[in-house]
Design a protein around this motif. Sequence first.
Motif, mmCIF file in Angstrom:
data_model
loop_
_atom_site.group_PDB
_atom_site.id
_atom_site.type_symbol
_atom_site.label_atom_id
_atom_site.label_comp_id
_atom_site.label_asym_id
_atom_site.label_seq_id
_atom_site.Cartn_x
_atom_site.Cartn_y
_atom_site.Cartn_z
ATOM 1 N N GLY A 288 73.060 92.830 -6.040
ATOM 2 C CA GLY A 288 73.376 91.843 -5.006
ATOM 3 C C GLY A 288 73.420 90.420 -5.532
ATOM 4 N N VAL A 313 75.808 93.853 -0.347
ATOM 5 C CA VAL A 313 74.563 94.471 -0.820
ATOM 6 C C VAL A 313 73.343 93.823 -0.154
ATOM 7 C CG1 VAL A 313 73.177 94.944 -2.892
ATOM 8 C CG2 VAL A 313 75.677 94.998 -3.023
ATOM 9 N N ARG A 414 67.699 93.290 0.832
ATOM 10 C CA ARG A 414 68.649 94.365 0.513
ATOM 11 C C ARG A 414 68.951 95.179 1.763
ATOM 12 N NH1 ARG A 414 66.814 95.669 -4.309
ATOM 13 N NH2 ARG A 414 68.006 93.844 -4.888
#
Length: 415
Positions: A288, A313, A414
């Motif tokens: 990410g 992400v 996340r």
Amino acid sequence: MAATEKLAVMGGKPVRTAPWPKWPLFTEQDVADLGAVLRDGRLTSITGPKVREFEEAFAAKFETRHALATCNGVTALHLAIAALGIGPGDEVIVPAHTFIGTAIPVLMANAVPVFVDVDLESFNIDPAKIEAAITERTKALLPVHLNGLAADLQAIQALAAKHGLFLIEDACQAHGGQYRGRTLGTLGRIGAFSFFEDKVMTTGEGGMLITDDAALYERARRLRSYGEELVTSIGERKYEHTALGFNYRMSALNAALGLNQLPRLEAMVAKRNRNAAYLREGLEKVPGIIPPKEVPGCRHAYYKFVCRIDREVLELDALTAVEAIKAEGVAATPRYPTPLPLQKVFREKIGYGGTDCPYGCRRYGREPAFLTGSWPVAERIGKEAFVLLVHPSIEEPDLQDAVRAVRKVADHYRK
Ligand SMILES: Cc1ncc(COP(=O)(O)O)c(C=O)c1O
């Protein structure tokens, strides 16, 4: 597991409590040299030799014929534009994602900046989008080597040649950076640098214009000091004003600092690159987080280490990330969250004296519009990019903390 670690911004324990390393750091030599200038008493480029010494040393280091010191980067760019004869009714193409100091000099010359969107990975002006922005009024391309990474100069040079446009390099963030082995700032007709306090090299405040073109240099030199006829010897003045000029001179105190920075430039850029490599290695493993692009053959000057958030992400935007990373005790800032043309000063065409001049100038005759949606990549970068620092006083333990802080924040957000 990392994901369960409570973020400092939510009351958890921060990664780090030690202060972040200071930058810039000056030396005892700097202190001594400033003292010497004060004792000498000749503080200006008109009365003393220090500024000229700095210009000559800069020109030698950057392998350019002429260097002209100014009081900051904005005025170096303004002199470049003015010396090229660009003025009312003209357009200059600039990137939409940059510091406002790129576009203001165009307006200082009463010309109009035309904003072109940037590339998502390099953050630099997208050459594929330049041609559509060129009109019969366009006089120059003004790419920026943003964060220290070279713009796509081959494509930009080709466009400049095809359309007969001047190429002015905004190298204010890119001292010591290279494009295919050539020093940034030396590939266009004129290059401009800033020596603002946090820049890759600094004089506190200051700037430099460089060019190989003697006539252009002489014009810029005259404009730098009240459009005054040039004298050959220091201390002499004519008080004959033959052009509309300004006072953009650098002081001898700034020049003394600059003279000491020049021999350190290579080592400072090398340290920035080492720090960047360390951060990259750590952050590449964090899903990410997208570390900054590097281009083979182009040495990055790493003024800033700018990462992007992959929002597929992470459920995270840049401003939230910056607040969270800072709370962990690590320095972080957003990177131009509002694209330049969407700043109020452009959206509302706020010009000289409360009018819309130069946009509404009768010599111009066009109606630029600064509308949301016109520069989608710059808007996206504004939401996704954040800055980590790699300046030379930062050491490995600091970088470890930076990686830990970013990883902790990323793990928390996340999807
Ligand atoms: C890309 C860019 N252009 C222009 C400038 C203007 O420089 P200064 O702040 O020295 O006027 C800066 C720096 O501040 C800059 O980062």
